[in-house]
Motif scaffolding. Structure first.
Motif: not given
Length: 186
Positions: A23-41, A53-63
């Motif tokens: 579940y944790q891995d999936a949350a991080i992976n979702l955050g990475k996918e959102l970030m790579m697709k340039n989606f905001n959260l 986990l998701i919000s930190q990953t997306v935020f770290d990706g500058r989205r």
């Protein structure tokens, strides 16, 4: 860069981590996918559990990360430094309405309260309150029983078969986002 019409995806998920690392891995992976697709959260509540986990990953990706949180939950669910933009609102109903207005699609991950949020966005779609896609991230078959229940409700005549397209399901973030993008083009 994504050619999708999605700009912001609202994610409903747990403020707990769950017992499985998947579940944790999936949350991080979702955050990475959102970030790579340039989606905001867009999300609600806090910076803990799967949401954190998701919000930190997306935020770290500058989205852009927008946290719409009821004032009553702020002390409980925002720990340490806030992630992204925090928009305090009055209550859970206003939170869901704001999240619906500020998002182009929904993704629901495992959790307990997420089931209520899933049915809220499905119901609003059926009533024509929004016409946004709803993705169900079915990690390790977490939602298999729920999907069977929905199939039975359709079979028994309690859900119109035309509403079956509202939910798009996949077992991983990459596949789910690809399915949502295909559905968007239809």
């Amino acid at each position: 860069m994504s050619t999708s019409k999605f700009k912001t995806i609202c994610v409903f998920c747990s403020s707990n981590l769950g017992k499985k690392k998947s579940y944790q891995d999936a949350a991080i992976n979702l955050g990475k996918e959102l970030m790579m697709k340039n989606f905001n959260l867009g999300y609600g509540r806090g910076n803990i559990g799967l949401m954190g986990l998701i919000s930190q990953t997306v935020f770290d990706g500058r989205r852009h990360v927008l946290n719409i949180i009821p004032k009553a939950l702020m002390d409980k669910e925002i720990t340490g430094i806030t992630i992204g933009e925090v928009k305090p609102i009055a209550d859970m109903h206003q939170r869901k309405a704001k999240m619906t207005c500020n998002s182009d699609a929904f993704i629901i991950m495992p959790g307990y309260n997420t089931i209520e949020e899933l049915f809220k966005v499905i119901t609003w779609a059926q009533l024509g309150i929004h016409n946004k896609l709803v993705g169900l991230l079915n990690i390790d078959g977490y939602y298999n029983s729920l999907l069977s229940f929905i199939d039975q409700a359709i079979e028994e005549g309690f859900i119109n078969p035309s509403a079956q397209h509202i939910i798009v399901s996949a077992s991983n973030a990459k596949e789910l986002i690809e399915k949502l993008e295909v559905m968007l083009k239809c």
